[in-house]
Design a protein around this motif. Structure first.
Motif, PDB file in Angstrom:
ATOM      1  N   TYR A   1      11.407  -1.250   8.669  1.00  0.00           N
ATOM      2  CA  TYR A   1      11.552  -1.604   7.509  1.00  0.00           C
ATOM      3  C   TYR A   1      13.130  -2.348   7.605  1.00  0.00           C
ATOM      4  CZ  TYR A   1       9.215   2.239   7.342  1.00  0.00           C
ATOM      5  OH  TYR A   1       8.136   3.073   7.591  1.00  0.00           O
TER       6      TYR A   1
ATOM      7  N   ALA B   1      18.194   1.374   6.108  1.00  0.00           N
ATOM      8  CA  ALA B   1      18.387   1.860   5.120  1.00  0.00           C
ATOM      9  C   ALA B   1      19.734   2.944   5.079  1.00  0.00           C
ATOM     10  CB  ALA B   1      17.424   2.646   3.999  1.00  0.00           C
TER      11      ALA B   1
ATOM     12  N   GLY C   1       0.679  -1.071  -0.588  1.00  0.00           N
ATOM     13  CA  GLY C   1      -0.143   0.328  -0.140  1.00  0.00           C
ATOM     14  C   GLY C   1       0.897   1.339   0.094  1.00  0.00           C
ATOM     15  N   PHE C   2       0.073   1.999  -0.225  1.00  0.00           N
ATOM     16  CA  PHE C   2       1.216   3.795  -0.361  1.00  0.00           C
ATOM     17  C   PHE C   2       1.875   3.802   1.009  1.00  0.00           C
ATOM     18  CE2 PHE C   2       0.969   8.603   1.046  1.00  0.00           C
ATOM     19  CZ  PHE C   2       1.198   8.391  -0.418  1.00  0.00           C
ATOM     20  N   GLY C   3       2.618   4.582   0.706  1.00  0.00           N
ATOM     21  CA  GLY C   3       3.569   4.827   1.771  1.00  0.00           C
ATOM     22  C   GLY C   3       4.570   2.843   2.909  1.00  0.00           C
ATOM     23  N   THR C   4       4.650   2.121   2.421  1.00  0.00           N
ATOM     24  CA  THR C   4       5.512   0.849   2.974  1.00  0.00           C
ATOM     25  C   THR C   4       6.549   0.536   2.600  1.00  0.00           C
ATOM     26  OG1 THR C   4       4.223  -0.250   0.817  1.00  0.00           O
ATOM     27  CG2 THR C   4       2.748  -0.234   3.301  1.00  0.00           C
ATOM     28  N   GLY C   5       7.447   0.572   1.396  1.00  0.00           N
ATOM     29  CA  GLY C   5       8.177   1.653   1.510  1.00  0.00           C
ATOM     30  C   GLY C   5       8.670   0.815   0.018  1.00  0.00           C
ATOM     31  N   LYS C   6       7.656   0.625  -0.846  1.00  0.00           N
ATOM     32  CA  LYS C   6       7.918   0.469  -2.629  1.00  0.00           C
ATOM     33  C   LYS C   6       9.225   1.081  -2.914  1.00  0.00           C
ATOM     34  CE  LYS C   6       3.808   0.653  -3.851  1.00  0.00           C
ATOM     35  NZ  LYS C   6       3.320   1.489  -2.456  1.00  0.00           N
ATOM     36  N   THR C   7       9.433   2.340  -3.521  1.00  0.00           N
ATOM     37  CA  THR C   7      10.306   3.137  -3.371  1.00  0.00           C
ATOM     38  C   THR C   7      11.576   2.709  -2.645  1.00  0.00           C
ATOM     39  OG1 THR C   7       8.166   4.778  -4.226  1.00  0.00           O
ATOM     40  CG2 THR C   7      10.774   5.399  -4.771  1.00  0.00           C
ATOM     41  N   VAL C   8      11.478   3.123  -2.040  1.00  0.00           N
ATOM     42  CA  VAL C   8      13.180   2.450  -0.472  1.00  0.00           C
ATOM     43  C   VAL C   8      13.854   1.433  -1.083  1.00  0.00           C
ATOM     44  CG1 VAL C   8      13.644   2.695   1.100  1.00  0.00           C
ATOM     45  CG2 VAL C   8      11.643   4.797   0.607  1.00  0.00           C
TER      46      VAL C   8
HETATM   47  N1  LIG Z   1      13.955   0.439   4.616  1.00  0.00           N
HETATM   48  C1  LIG Z   1      13.564   1.810   5.252  1.00  0.00           C
HETATM   49  N2  LIG Z   1      14.298   2.904   5.961  1.00  0.00           N
HETATM   50  C2  LIG Z   1      13.856   3.847   6.553  1.00  0.00           C
HETATM   51  N3  LIG Z   1      12.798   3.827   5.922  1.00  0.00           N
HETATM   52  C3  LIG Z   1      11.812   4.027   5.001  1.00  0.00           C
HETATM   53  C4  LIG Z   1      12.361   2.336   4.557  1.00  0.00           C
HETATM   54  N4  LIG Z   1      11.430   2.060   3.913  1.00  0.00           N
HETATM   55  C5  LIG Z   1      10.619   3.427   3.870  1.00  0.00           C
HETATM   56  N5  LIG Z   1      10.805   4.302   4.658  1.00  0.00           N
HETATM   57  C6  LIG Z   1       9.901   5.140   4.984  1.00  0.00           C
HETATM   58  O1  LIG Z   1       8.729   5.281   4.487  1.00  0.00           O
HETATM   59  C7  LIG Z   1       8.414   6.399   4.030  1.00  0.00           C
HETATM   60  C8  LIG Z   1       7.396   5.557   1.933  1.00  0.00           C
HETATM   61  O2  LIG Z   1       7.941   4.532   1.888  1.00  0.00           O
HETATM   62  P1  LIG Z   1       8.375   4.989  -0.051  1.00  0.00           P
HETATM   63  O3  LIG Z   1       8.997   4.110  -0.662  1.00  0.00           O
HETATM   64  O4  LIG Z   1       8.205   5.937  -0.227  1.00  0.00           O
HETATM   65  O5  LIG Z   1       6.568   3.411  -0.155  1.00  0.00           O
HETATM   66  P2  LIG Z   1       5.985   3.566  -1.002  1.00  0.00           P
HETATM   67  O6  LIG Z   1       6.379   3.794  -2.519  1.00  0.00           O
HETATM   68  O7  LIG Z   1       4.993   2.185  -1.256  1.00  0.00           O
HETATM   69  O8  LIG Z   1       4.828   4.165  -1.307  1.00  0.00           O
HETATM   70  C9  LIG Z   1       9.396   7.038   3.165  1.00  0.00           C
HETATM   71  O9  LIG Z   1      10.278   8.135   2.756  1.00  0.00           O
HETATM   72  C10 LIG Z   1      10.315   6.742   4.362  1.00  0.00           C
HETATM   73  O10 LIG Z   1      10.005   7.582   5.354  1.00  0.00           O
END
Ligand SMILES: Nc1ncnc2c1ncn2[C@@H]1O[C@H](COP(=O)(O)OP(=O)(O)O)[C@@H](O)[C@H]1O
Ligand SMILES: [Mg+2]
Length: 579
Positions: free
Chosen positions: A418, A498, A228-235
Motif C-alpha cells: 500500500y 498509512a 477494484g473493490f478493496g484496493t484502497g480507494k477509500t483509505v
Molecule cells: N494505505 C494503506 N495502508 C494500510 N492498509 C490499507 C491501505 N489502503 C488500504 N488498506 C487496507 O485495505 C482495505 C480496503 O481498503 P479500502 O480503501 O476500503 O478499499 P476500496 O475503497 O478500494 O474498496 C482497508 O480496510 C485496509 O485494511
C-alpha cells in the motif's frame, strides 16, 4: 407557477401545466412538497427528477415551480457540516426526524439559529463588486469566515450592520436596495467565475511518495483513481484528506454498499487533523449519499460538492474535492437516462457520459479569484470499475477528462503493498510542467533520479519474466542485483504505511534524499559486482535492511541517517573489493 402530476416512474415523474418553467428549475412535488428538479421540458410537460422517496405520491397532486435552479447555500457554518446530495444537513435532520431523512423536510442547509459576529471591512460610500471582502464572520469554536461579495454583484455600500448576525440577516445594504447577508446562494451546475486561470506549475503535494515523485498533479489539477473493490480507494482518499496540501477538503461519498457510507460517517469525524491535533472535520465539508437515498440526489451531489469547493477557492483557499466513487454517480446518471428512455450508449450509460464528466472536471483549476487572491480546486475522483477492468466506460471517460491516472492494483493490494498504486500503468500529463518546481524545491536532479528509478523497475519486470522461464539461478549477479535493488525500492520507497506516524506522509525533500540513496546503493553495488565482488557478500552487509528503515524516520533525521549509511556503504564496499 403550479402544475399537476400526470405520470410517475420511480424517482422520475412528469407534470403538466408548467409551460413557463425552465430546465434545471427546482420544483416541489405533491402535497408533501418533495424536492425535485426539471430535467426535460416538452411543451407544458416537465419531466422531474425527485430527490426524495416518491412512494405514496398520487396522480393529480400539485407540482409547484420555484423559478430557481438547484442551488446551494454558501456561508459561515459550512465547515464541519455533513450534508446529503442536495445539501440537506444530515446530522440535524437525523436528530430531528429520527434516523431516516424525513420527506419534504426543508431544513435549511446553514443553521438559522446560530449567531455570528460580523466584523465589517467596508463603510457606507465604498464601491464594491464581486469578490470584494465585506468583512469577517466569527463564532465560538469556528474558524474565522471571510464574507465576500457574490460574483456579479456591484454597487455602493449604503449601510453596514456589524455585530451579531444570523447567516440570512442583512449585513450590508447597497444603494438601490440590494441586501447582502453572510450567506449567498449559487446554482450548483454553474461554475463560479474567477478573474483568470493560473498555469498548472505548482504541485498538489499529497505526501504519498509514489504519487508526488512519479505521478504528480498540480494544485488545481485532476486525477482519477480506479481500483477494484478493496484496493484502497477509500483509505487513499482519506490519507489525501489528512495529508495533502489543502486548506479545505470537500468529500463527496457515493456509497458502494449499503452500510459503507455509515462507516464513513462513523470514521471520518474521528480522523485527526495532523496540522491541528483537532478533528479533520473542522476543515472538511462532507456530502454523503447512502445507497438507500434516491439516485437523483446522488447525481446532484458532485455538483453540490463542486460549488462548495469553488466557494472556498474564491476565498483564496486551496481546496481538495474528493469523490468516492464517481462510478456510483455515473450509475445514477444511467438510471435517470433509462427512465427518460434515452438511447443508451456503451454499457447502458448515456451517450453524454463523457461530456458530463469532462465539463465537471473542467471546473478544477488554480485561479486568480475575483478578489485578486490565489485559490485552487484540485479534484480526485475514485472509480470502481467492475472486476478492476480499466477499459469500462466510466474509467475511460474519466481518463480523457483528467490529468493523471493513479491506478490501484488488486495484485499489489493482495500482497499488502500500500498504497497499491500500479507504477507500470499509472501516468501524469503534468510531469513536465511540474519538473521545475521539484528541481527547485525538492532537490537538484530530481527528475533524473525518478527516471532512473522507473528504468530500474522496468528492468525488474523484464528480468522477472526471464527468471520465470529459466529460473533465478541462471541469472548473473548483475541481474540479480537489479532484482534486489528494485525490491528495496518497492518495499522501502514506493510502499508507504498509512499507520506509521513518521511514514504516513512524506515531504518531497525526504523523498528526494531517500531516492538518491536507494539509487546510489544500486550504482555502487553494481560497480562492486563489476569489480568481481560476489553479490552475496554485498547483501550480507545488511545495509539493504537499513535502507528499508529510512521511511520510518522523521524527515529531519533522514539526511543524517543517509550520510551515515553512505559512509558505511563506502567502507563495506572498499573492504569487499580489497578482499
Ligand atoms: N494505505 C494503506 N495502508 C494500510 N492498509 C490499507 C491501505 N489502503 C488500504 N488498506 C487496507 O485495505 C482495505 C480496503 O481498503 P479500502 O480503501 O476500503 O478499499 P476500496 O475503497 O478500494 O474498496 C482497508 O480496510 C485496509 O485494511
Ligand atoms: Mg471504498
Amino acid at each position: 407557477m403550479s402544475g399537476t402530476l400526470m405520470r410517475m416512474a420511480g424517482p422520475t415523474v412528469v407534470a403538466e401545466g408548467l409551460s413557463g418553467a425552465s430546465l434545471n428549475e427546482v420544483v416541489r412535488v405533491g402535497e408533501e412538497r418533495l424536492l425535485g428538479e426539471i430535467i426535460r421540458i416538452e411543451g407544458d410537460r416537465a419531466t422531474i427528477q425527485v430527490y426524495e422517496e416518491t412512494a405514496g405520491l398520487a396522480l393529480g397532486e400539485p407540482v409547484e415551480a420555484s423559478g430557481e435552479p438547484l442551488a446551494v447555500e454558501l456561508g459561515p457554518g459550512l465547515l464541519g457540516s455533513v450534508f446529503d446530495g442536495v445539501q440537506r444537513p444530515l446530522s440535524e435532520l437525523a436528530a430531528r426526524e429520527g434516523d431516516f431523512l424525513g420527506r419534504g423536510a426543508s431544513l435549511p442547509a446553514l443553521d438559522r439559529t446560530r449567531a455570528w459576529e460580523f466584523e465589517p471591512a467596508v463603510a457606507p460610500g465604498d464601491r464594491v463588486e464581486g469578490g470584494a471582502r465585506l468583512g469577517v464572520a466569527r463564532a465560538p469554536g469556528a474558524p474565522d469566515h471571510p464574507v465576500v461579495v457574490p460574483p456579479g454583484v456591484t454597487g455602493r455600500v449604503a449601510e453596514v450592520r456589524g455585530g451579531a448576525r444570523r447567516v440570512d440577516e442583512p449585513a450590508v445594504l447597497l444603494e438601490g436596495g440590494a441586501t447582502l447577508a453572510l450567506l449567498e446562494r449559487w446554482p450548483v451546475r454553474r461554475p463560479r467565475p474567477a478573474r483568470r486561470r493560473l498555469p498548472p506549475d505548482v504541485p498538489f503535494l499529497t505526501g504519498q511518495r509514489v504519487l508526488d515523485c512519479f505521478f504528480p498533479v498540480s494544485a488545481g489539477g485532476t486525477a482519477v483513481v480506479p481500483g477494484g473493490f478493496g484496493t484502497g480507494k477509500t483509505v487513499l482518499e482519506q490519507s489525501l484528506a489528512k495529508w495533502a496540501a489543502a486548506d479545505v477538503v470537500v468529500y463527496v461519498g457515493c456509497g458502494e454498499r449499503g452500510n459503507e457510507m455509515s462507516e464513513v460517517l462513523d470514521e471520518f469525524p474521528r480522523l485527526e487533523d495532523p496540522r491541528t491535533g483537532g478533528p479533520l472535520l473542522a476543515r472538511t465539508v462532507m456530502i454523503v449519499n447512502t445507497s438507500n437515498m434516491p439516485v437523483a440526489a446522488r447525481e446532484a451531489s458532485i455538483y453540490t460538492g463542486c460549488a462548495i469547493a469553488e466557494y472556498f477557492r474564491d476565498m483564496g483557499r486551496s481546496v481538495a474535492l474528493m469523490i468516492d466513487s464517481t462510478s456510483r454517480w455515473a450509475e445514477a446518471l444511467r438510471e435517470i437516462s433509462a427512465r427518460l428512455e434515452e438511447m443508451p450508449g456503451e454499457e447502458g450509460y448515456p451517450t453524454y457520459l463523457a461530456s458530463r464528466l469532462a465539463r465537471f472536471y473542467e471546473r478544477a483549476g488554480r485561479v486568480e479569484t475575483l478578489g485578486g487572491a490565489e485559490g485552487a480546486v484540485t479534484m480526485v475522483g475514485a472509480v470502481s470499475p467492475p472486476g478492476g477492468d480499466l477499459s469500462e466506460p466510466v474509467t475511460q471517460c474519466s481518463l480523457r477528462a483528467t490529468g493523471a491516472l493513479w491506478a490501484l492494483s488488486a495484485d499489489l493490494a493482495h500482497r499488502r503493498h500500500y498504497p497499491a498504486v500500479d507504477w507500470s500503468v499509472s501516468f501524469t500529463l503534468e510531469g513536465d510542467r511540474l519538473a521545475g518546481w521539484f528541481e527547485r524545491e525538492a532537490g537538484d536532479g530530481f527528475g533524473a533520479l525518478r527516471d532512473e528509478a522507473r528504468k530500474l523497475l522496468q528492468r525488474e519486470r523484464e528480468l522477472a519474466e526471464v527468471a520465470e522461464l529459466v529460473g533465478t539461478e541462471s541469472l548473473q549477479d548483475a541481474e540479480r542485483l537489479v532484482l534486489e535493488s528494485a525490491r528495496l525500492l518497492r518495499e522501502g520507497f514506493l510502499r508507504q504505511s498509512a499507520l506509521d506516524p513518521a511514514d504516513a506522509t512524506c515531504p518531497p525533500a525526504k523523498a528526494f534524499e531517500m531516492l538518491r540513496l536507494f539509487l546510489e546503493w544500486h550504482r555502487r553495488a553494481g560497480a562492486a559486482v563489476g569489480a568481481g565482488v560476489p553479490l552475496r557478500s554485498i547483501l550480507d552487509t545488511g545495509l539493504g535492511a537499513r535502507l528499508l528503515r529510512l521511511a520510518q524516520l522523521p524527515a529531519a533525521e533522514v539526511p543524517g541517517a543517509a550520510a551515515a549509511l553512505r559512509a558505511d556503504l563506502s567502507e563495506a564496499l572498499a573492504r569487499l573489493e580489497a578482499e
